[in-house]
Design an enzyme around this catalytic site. Structure first.
Site, PDB file in Angstrom:
ATOM      1  N   HIS A 152      26.495  33.972  65.407  1.00 57.89           N
ATOM      2  CA  HIS A 152      25.268  34.281  65.571  1.00 57.89           C
ATOM      3  C   HIS A 152      24.633  34.792  64.248  1.00 57.89           C
ATOM      4  O   HIS A 152      23.372  35.119  64.231  1.00 57.89           O
ATOM      5  CB  HIS A 152      24.761  35.411  66.478  1.00 57.89           C
ATOM      6  N   LYS A 172      47.808  53.344  41.393  1.00 55.58           N
ATOM      7  CA  LYS A 172      48.862  52.837  40.637  1.00 55.58           C
ATOM      8  C   LYS A 172      48.762  53.501  39.083  1.00 55.58           C
ATOM      9  O   LYS A 172      49.679  53.875  38.676  1.00 55.58           O
ATOM     10  CB  LYS A 172      48.604  51.303  40.543  1.00 55.58           C
ATOM     11  N   GLY A 223      47.992  45.475  41.881  1.00 60.26           N
ATOM     12  CA  GLY A 223      47.265  46.304  42.743  1.00 60.26           C
ATOM     13  C   GLY A 223      46.858  45.580  44.311  1.00 60.26           C
ATOM     14  O   GLY A 223      47.228  46.091  45.250  1.00 60.26           O
ATOM     15  N   ARG A 224      46.395  44.283  43.931  1.00 62.15           N
ATOM     16  CA  ARG A 224      46.183  43.674  45.128  1.00 62.15           C
ATOM     17  C   ARG A 224      47.355  43.102  45.872  1.00 62.15           C
ATOM     18  O   ARG A 224      47.089  42.645  47.172  1.00 62.15           O
ATOM     19  CB  ARG A 224      45.035  42.487  44.819  1.00 62.15           C
ATOM     20  N   LYS A 240      33.790  48.344  33.295  1.00 63.25           N
ATOM     21  CA  LYS A 240      34.551  49.780  33.138  1.00 63.25           C
ATOM     22  C   LYS A 240      34.000  50.316  31.712  1.00 63.25           C
ATOM     23  O   LYS A 240      33.682  51.514  31.739  1.00 63.25           O
ATOM     24  CB  LYS A 240      35.868  49.509  33.468  1.00 63.25           C
ATOM     25  N   GLU A 268      36.929  56.211  39.825  1.00 64.89           N
ATOM     26  CA  GLU A 268      36.635  56.476  41.118  1.00 64.89           C
ATOM     27  C   GLU A 268      37.399  57.336  41.753  1.00 64.89           C
ATOM     28  O   GLU A 268      37.120  58.379  42.546  1.00 64.89           O
ATOM     29  CB  GLU A 268      36.157  55.122  41.893  1.00 64.89           C
ATOM     30  N   GLU A 323      40.086  37.842  42.696  1.00 65.78           N
ATOM     31  CA  GLU A 323      40.394  38.590  41.611  1.00 65.78           C
ATOM     32  C   GLU A 323      41.743  37.881  40.887  1.00 65.78           C
ATOM     33  O   GLU A 323      42.026  37.871  39.581  1.00 65.78           O
ATOM     34  CB  GLU A 323      40.932  40.026  41.798  1.00 65.78           C
TER      35      GLU A 323
HETATM   36  C1  G6Q Z   1      44.009  45.112  41.810  1.00 64.54           C
HETATM   37  C2  G6Q Z   1      43.346  45.746  41.017  1.00 64.54           C
HETATM   38  C3  G6Q Z   1      42.266  46.485  41.138  1.00 64.54           C
HETATM   39  C4  G6Q Z   1      43.094  48.002  41.252  1.00 64.54           C
HETATM   40  C5  G6Q Z   1      41.857  49.047  41.457  1.00 64.54           C
HETATM   41  C6  G6Q Z   1      42.754  50.371  41.530  1.00 64.54           C
HETATM   42  O1  G6Q Z   1      44.895  43.889  41.607  1.00 64.54           O
HETATM   43  O2  G6Q Z   1      44.053  45.672  39.958  1.00 64.54           O
HETATM   44  O3  G6Q Z   1      41.678  46.471  42.437  1.00 64.54           O
HETATM   45  O4  G6Q Z   1      44.027  47.904  42.497  1.00 64.54           O
HETATM   46  O5  G6Q Z   1      41.368  48.994  40.107  1.00 64.54           O
HETATM   47  O6  G6Q Z   1      43.566  50.813  40.624  1.00 64.54           O
HETATM   48  P1  G6Q Z   1      44.463  51.956  40.817  1.00 64.54           P
HETATM   49  O7  G6Q Z   1      45.424  51.802  41.813  1.00 64.54           O
HETATM   50  O8  G6Q Z   1      45.236  52.095  39.207  1.00 64.54           O
HETATM   51  O9  G6Q Z   1      43.632  53.299  40.901  1.00 64.54           O
END
Ligand code: G6Q
Length: 549
Positions: A387, A209, A270-271, A515, A215, A356
């Site tokens: 199990h 996003k 994001g989520r 971060k 990463e 989150e």
């Molecule tokens: C979700 C969070 C988080 C996000 C990641 C990736 O709600 O905000 O999990 O999706 O940190 O972020 P980017 O899509 O910006 O790389």
């Protein structure tokens, strides 16, 4: 507007406290025995789904009181605020409109003077034509070959949803294409995946996003270098790298052509983003039409959530159950148990969605909350989990409400597997509810003709208290459509819990501190620079550095 009061100050909360005292000692066995209509009263149907709440430690009165709490906390108004694009993500000053991504019914939804559905539909069209191109061979690799591998590079919300959905819907996958996911900045993740691939037939989808996530950018650069080792010329990148992002400037800086960008917007969290361009890996793997079915299933749940009275509203009742266990029974965890191998990543996905969103301790007034919020979400697929950790759910000292999720019809009907799987599914919730009392255990042991002293010694270990709450969620079959409905149900449940806890569910400031520190420590690890830390961190860094020599 969201109401901004502590739930603990409401009349409903006080009534629930009194009701809890009266209901807590009662055993589910007795509640079933005393009310032959219990299942009918405490179960709901939604399209092909059956939601059975009757094995929860509730009565109709509990639900009435919980619904009163939802009303007092302004849940109906909050639902409208979300759907109509009010900026309910206050700390980020954003609307929350993942529901607009799957709105096939309304002609317009105006946000800041723009009809956002026009843009949503334009991106869906772009996704459709891209997927069709991949499948009909009009979009090919730089050597003119058909793509065989799709690699989604993203993390968190840009990874967990697409990966879980691709896995869950594997039996609907287009033949000839394999999907892979790289997320962890640990080089092992990229190394293990890239090793299996052929650069000439691999398409990389960079899902971010913000397009600033360390990463993802690191993994994307690694993939780019790996690709160029074979392709040699940078001009081929445009055929093998596409980006899903709200940040077109950063994407272009990375070297991805504007026509290879699939956009989305800051009003998609994001989520909550698998329904947006972030779902491109899903659409490519399943075909666009299947992706649309997923969205339509979610839309059906959206309509149910928005229009159904609270008493019959599935996501609302699911949220209220969670409130009941968290705030009155003081449960600290909640297990998600899919009895479906394809859904084995669902617990991980819901972990992020719920924890989150609602893992917060500051209320909407900026004050510390005085009540418990989100419990820990965990779980794994049955029957494997039976199990491993089921022992604790049956006989441990903590109470763990569980969601048991299953499809009646298997996507892999082999022999008697489904009957065996489902017999376990039914048996577990029955066992958890009923337990086994002294009389029953004694009878069982007596039949084994054990010596009296051995019988007495063994007896207490074989007791099952029972009275363990479970919710059974059954669907006819796992399809893109039903999965869409199920996921939207959990999204809305998440939202309702946040409304009742009077917290902001759509930000995630809690991930920032780590971060920030990692960014400054990274410099330390790559150079001779040293920074002051606490003694523990200093020595850990020193150990690391010594081992690099
Ligand atoms: C979700 C969070 C988080 C996000 C990641 C990736 O709600 O905000 O999990 O999706 O940190 O972020 P980017 O899509 O910006 O790389």
């Amino acid at each position: 507007m969201l109401r901004n009061i502590s739930p603990a100050t409401t009349t409903a909360w006080k009534n629930l406290e009194a009701h809890y005292k009266q209901l807590q000692p009662q055993h589910l066995r007795d509640l079933f025995a005393n009310d032959p209509q219990r299942f009918q009263k405490l179960s709901l149907q939604f399209e092909d789904f059956l939601f059975d709440l009757s094995k929860n430690r509730i009565t109709e009165e509990t639900l009435n009181l919980l619904v009163n709490l939802a009303e007092e906390m302004g849940v109906p108004q909050a639902i409208e605020s979300m759907f109509t694009g009010e900026k309910i993500n206050v700390t980020e000053n954003r609307a929350v409109l993942h529901t607009a991504l799957r709105n096939f019914s309304d002609p317009e939804l105006i946000l800041d003077g723009e009809n956002i559905l026009t843009e949503v539909n334009a991106v869906l069209e772009q996704m459709r034509s891209f997927c069709d191109g991949i499948h009909n061979g009009s979009i090919t690799s730089y050597t003119g070959k058909a793509f065989k591998h799709i690699v989604n590079i993203g993390i968190g919300g840009s990874h967990l949803g697409p990966q879980m959905v691709c896995e869950a819907l594997k039996s609907y996958q287009k033949p000839g294409l394999e999907v892979h996911f790289i997320s962890n900045v640990d080089g092992t993740d990229a190394a293990e995946i890239l090793e299996k691939l052929d650069a000439e037939t691999t398409l990389f989808i960079i899902a971010s996003k913000t397009f600033t996530t360390k990463e993802t950018i690191t993994n994307a650069l690694t993939a780019r270098n790996w690709f160029l080792e074979t392709a040699k010329d940078e001009k081929h990148i445009s055929k093998h790298f596409v980006a899903l992002s709200t940040n077109t400037t950063e994407v272009e800086k990375f070297g991805i052509a504007p026509e290879n960008i699939f956009r989305f917007w800051d009003w998609v969290g994001g989520r909550f983003s698998l329904w947006s361009a972030i779902g491109l890996s899903i659409a490519c793997t399943l075909g666009y039409n299947r992706f649309e079915e997923l969205l339509r299933g979610a839309e059906a749940m959206d309509k149910h959530f928005r229009k159904t009275p609270l008493h019959q509203n599935v996501p609302v009742l699911m949220a209220l159950l969670s409130i009941w266990y968290t705030n009155f029974f003081n449960c600290q965890t909640h297990a998600i148990l899919p009895y479906d191998q394809y859904m084995r990543l669902l617990p991980e996905f819901l972990q992020q969605l719920l924890m989150e969103s609602n893992g917060k301790s500051t209320d909407r007034n900026g004050q510390p909350v005085t009540y418990q919020t989100q419990p820990v979400i965990w779980g794994a697929a049955g029957t494997n989990s039976q199990h491993s950790f089921f022992q604790l759910i049956h006989q441990g000292t903590i109470l763990i409400p569980c969601d048991f999720i299953a499809a009646a019809v298997s996507n892999n009907p082999i022999g008697e597997h489904q009957a065996l799987l489902m017999s376990n599914y039914f048996a577990q919730t029955e066992a958890l509810m009923k337990g086994k009392n002294t009389e029953e255990v004694r009878q069982e042991l007596e039949q084994k003709n054990l010596p009296a002293s051995e019988l007495e010694n063994l007896l207490p270990h074989k007791l099952f208290e029972g009275n363990k709450p479970t919710t059974s969620i059954m669907m006819r079959q796992l399809t893109p459509y039903t999965l869409g409905s199920l996921l939207a149900m959990y999204e809305h449940k998440t939202f309702v819990q946040g409304v009742i806890w009077n917290i902001y569910s759509f930000d995630q400031w809690g991930v920032e501190l780590g971060k920030q520190l990692a960014t400054s420590i990274e410099k330390e690890l790559l150079t001779d620079k040293q920074q002051p830390h606490d003694a523990s961190t200093t020595n850990l860094i020193q150990y690391y550095k010594e081992n690099q020599k």
